[in-house]
Scaffold this motif. Structure first.
Motif, PDB file in Angstrom:
ATOM      1  N   GLY A  33     118.482  42.262 -21.592  1.00  0.00           N
ATOM      2  CA  GLY A  33     118.442  43.509 -22.347  1.00  0.00           C
ATOM      3  C   GLY A  33     119.660  44.343 -22.006  1.00  0.00           C
ATOM      4  N   ASP A  34     119.431  45.599 -21.634  1.00  0.00           N
ATOM      5  CA  ASP A  34     120.539  46.489 -21.277  1.00  0.00           C
ATOM      6  C   ASP A  34     120.836  46.485 -19.788  1.00  0.00           C
ATOM      7  N   GLU A  35     120.101  45.694 -19.013  1.00  0.00           N
ATOM      8  CA  GLU A  35     120.268  45.689 -17.561  1.00  0.00           C
ATOM      9  C   GLU A  35     121.159  44.539 -17.108  1.00  0.00           C
ATOM     10  N   VAL A  36     121.866  44.777 -15.998  1.00  0.00           N
ATOM     11  CA  VAL A  36     122.735  43.768 -15.403  1.00  0.00           C
ATOM     12  C   VAL A  36     122.256  43.517 -13.979  1.00  0.00           C
ATOM     13  N   PHE A  37     122.177  42.250 -13.597  1.00  0.00           N
ATOM     14  CA  PHE A  37     121.688  41.848 -12.283  1.00  0.00           C
ATOM     15  C   PHE A  37     122.672  40.889 -11.631  1.00  0.00           C
ATOM     16  N   ALA A  38     122.571  40.760 -10.314  1.00  0.00           N
ATOM     17  CA  ALA A  38     123.367  39.789  -9.573  1.00  0.00           C
ATOM     18  C   ALA A  38     122.449  39.073  -8.589  1.00  0.00           C
ATOM     19  N   VAL A  39     122.415  37.748  -8.678  1.00  0.00           N
ATOM     20  CA  VAL A  39     121.616  36.923  -7.775  1.00  0.00           C
ATOM     21  C   VAL A  39     122.484  35.766  -7.292  1.00  0.00           C
ATOM     22  N   ASN A  40     122.086  35.162  -6.185  1.00  0.00           N
ATOM     23  CA  ASN A  40     122.811  33.987  -5.727  1.00  0.00           C
ATOM     24  C   ASN A  40     122.752  32.924  -6.816  1.00  0.00           C
ATOM     25  N   ASP A  41     123.872  32.269  -7.072  1.00  0.00           N
ATOM     26  CA  ASP A  41     123.974  31.344  -8.198  1.00  0.00           C
ATOM     27  C   ASP A  41     123.440  29.950  -7.888  1.00  0.00           C
ATOM     28  N   ILE A  42     122.932  29.722  -6.697  1.00  0.00           N
ATOM     29  CA  ILE A  42     122.450  28.393  -6.334  1.00  0.00           C
ATOM     30  C   ILE A  42     120.922  28.394  -6.251  1.00  0.00           C
ATOM     31  N   CYS A  43     120.278  27.534  -7.039  1.00  0.00           N
ATOM     32  CA  CYS A  43     118.824  27.419  -7.035  1.00  0.00           C
ATOM     33  C   CYS A  43     118.344  27.020  -5.644  1.00  0.00           C
ATOM     34  N   SER A  44     117.304  27.684  -5.168  1.00  0.00           N
ATOM     35  CA  SER A  44     116.778  27.396  -3.827  1.00  0.00           C
ATOM     36  C   SER A  44     116.030  26.066  -3.777  1.00  0.00           C
ATOM     37  N   HIS A  45     115.745  25.486  -4.920  1.00  0.00           N
ATOM     38  CA  HIS A  45     115.020  24.213  -4.963  1.00  0.00           C
ATOM     39  C   HIS A  45     115.964  23.015  -5.070  1.00  0.00           C
ATOM     40  N   ALA A  81     110.313  25.645  -7.356  1.00  0.00           N
ATOM     41  CA  ALA A  81     110.913  26.454  -6.288  1.00  0.00           C
ATOM     42  C   ALA A  81     109.844  27.273  -5.569  1.00  0.00           C
ATOM     43  N   THR A  82     109.956  27.364  -4.251  1.00  0.00           N
ATOM     44  CA  THR A  82     109.048  28.180  -3.451  1.00  0.00           C
ATOM     45  C   THR A  82     109.794  29.238  -2.648  1.00  0.00           C
ATOM     46  N   GLN A  83     111.118  29.099  -2.526  1.00  0.00           N
ATOM     47  CA  GLN A  83     111.928  30.044  -1.761  1.00  0.00           C
ATOM     48  C   GLN A  83     112.719  30.941  -2.708  1.00  0.00           C
ATOM     49  N   PRO A  84     112.854  32.229  -2.374  1.00  0.00           N
ATOM     50  CA  PRO A  84     113.613  33.137  -3.236  1.00  0.00           C
ATOM     51  C   PRO A  84     115.120  32.883  -3.141  1.00  0.00           C
ATOM     52  N   VAL A  85     115.853  33.435  -4.099  1.00  0.00           N
ATOM     53  CA  VAL A  85     117.308  33.477  -4.024  1.00  0.00           C
ATOM     54  C   VAL A  85     117.694  34.915  -3.691  1.00  0.00           C
ATOM     55  N   ALA A  86     118.845  35.076  -3.063  1.00  0.00           N
ATOM     56  CA  ALA A  86     119.308  36.411  -2.682  1.00  0.00           C
ATOM     57  C   ALA A  86     119.640  37.232  -3.922  1.00  0.00           C
ATOM     58  N   THR A  87     119.359  38.520  -3.855  1.00  0.00           N
ATOM     59  CA  THR A  87     119.762  39.453  -4.906  1.00  0.00           C
ATOM     60  C   THR A  87     120.818  40.379  -4.326  1.00  0.00           C
ATOM     61  N   TYR A  88     121.672  40.887  -5.184  1.00  0.00           N
ATOM     62  CA  TYR A  88     122.773  41.739  -4.747  1.00  0.00           C
ATOM     63  C   TYR A  88     122.812  43.004  -5.590  1.00  0.00           C
ATOM     64  N   LYS A  89     123.351  44.053  -4.997  1.00  0.00           N
ATOM     65  CA  LYS A  89     123.515  45.301  -5.730  1.00  0.00           C
ATOM     66  C   LYS A  89     124.642  45.123  -6.746  1.00  0.00           C
ATOM     67  N   VAL A  90     124.421  45.678  -7.936  1.00  0.00           N
ATOM     68  CA  VAL A  90     125.408  45.565  -9.008  1.00  0.00           C
ATOM     69  C   VAL A  90     125.532  46.916  -9.694  1.00  0.00           C
ATOM     70  N   LYS A  91     126.741  47.237 -10.121  1.00  0.00           N
ATOM     71  CA  LYS A  91     126.945  48.453 -10.901  1.00  0.00           C
ATOM     72  C   LYS A  91     127.984  48.168 -11.974  1.00  0.00           C
ATOM     73  N   VAL A  92     127.877  48.907 -13.065  1.00  0.00           N
ATOM     74  CA  VAL A  92     128.805  48.778 -14.175  1.00  0.00           C
ATOM     75  C   VAL A  92     129.503  50.114 -14.346  1.00  0.00           C
ATOM     76  N   GLU A  93     130.829  50.074 -14.300  1.00  0.00           N
ATOM     77  CA  GLU A  93     131.629  51.289 -14.486  1.00  0.00           C
ATOM     78  C   GLU A  93     132.793  50.985 -15.409  1.00  0.00           C
ATOM     79  N   ASP A  94     132.945  51.794 -16.445  1.00  0.00           N
ATOM     80  CA  ASP A  94     134.061  51.658 -17.382  1.00  0.00           C
ATOM     81  C   ASP A  94     134.203  50.239 -17.923  1.00  0.00           C
ATOM     82  N   GLY A  95     133.080  49.579 -18.180  1.00  0.00           N
ATOM     83  CA  GLY A  95     133.105  48.251 -18.756  1.00  0.00           C
ATOM     84  C   GLY A  95     133.345  47.121 -17.772  1.00  0.00           C
ATOM     85  N   ASP A  96     133.438  47.443 -16.470  1.00  0.00           N
ATOM     86  CA  ASP A  96     133.633  46.435 -15.435  1.00  0.00           C
ATOM     87  C   ASP A  96     132.359  46.283 -14.608  1.00  0.00           C
ATOM     88  N   VAL A  97     132.103  45.046 -14.155  1.00  0.00           N
ATOM     89  CA  VAL A  97     130.929  44.762 -13.326  1.00  0.00           C
ATOM     90  C   VAL A  97     131.375  44.619 -11.875  1.00  0.00           C
TER      91      VAL A  97
END
Length: 105
Positions: A33-45, A81-97
């Motif tokens: 949707g309108d939200e942007v997220f950052a997670v570790n790109d490697i599946c824990s499984h 999968a039974t183990q989580p992946v890391a999440t990271y703080k993300v912000k969008v400013e002036d069209g940049d992530v």
């Protein structure tokens, strides 16, 4: 907290993901949707790239075995999968992530 510019928001597909690296850490930048997220790109499984999977209902799905992870918490929402992946703080400013590798609590 240190944020690193990783891409332009326009580079991240709507309801999709883009794989980037931050200090040698693979990160999936996902739009739901309108939200942007950052997670570790490697599946824990299966140790494959999550950014190649589908985004829906606030989750990212691993393309190999179908595990889904909550984009807010990183927790798996279905097997195998039974183990989580890391999440990271993300912000969008002036069209940049920007991403900070400090884990969210």
């Amino acid at each position: 907290m240190t944020y690193v510019k990783v891409c332009k928001l326009a580079e991240v597909p709507e309801d999709g993901a883009l794989g980037v690296e931050v200090d040698d850490t693979p990160v999936a930048i996902a739009r739901s949707g309108d939200e942007v997220f950052a997670v570790n790109d490697i599946c824990s499984h299966a140790e494959v790239s999550l950014s190649e999977g589908e985004i829906y209902n606030g989750t990212i799905e691993c393309w190999l075995h179908g595990s889904c992870f909550d984009l807010r918490t990183g927790k798996p929402t279905n097997p195998p999968a039974t183990q989580p992946v890391a999440t990271y703080k993300v912000k969008v400013e002036d069209g940049d992530v920007y991403v900070s590798l400090g884990s969210e609590d």
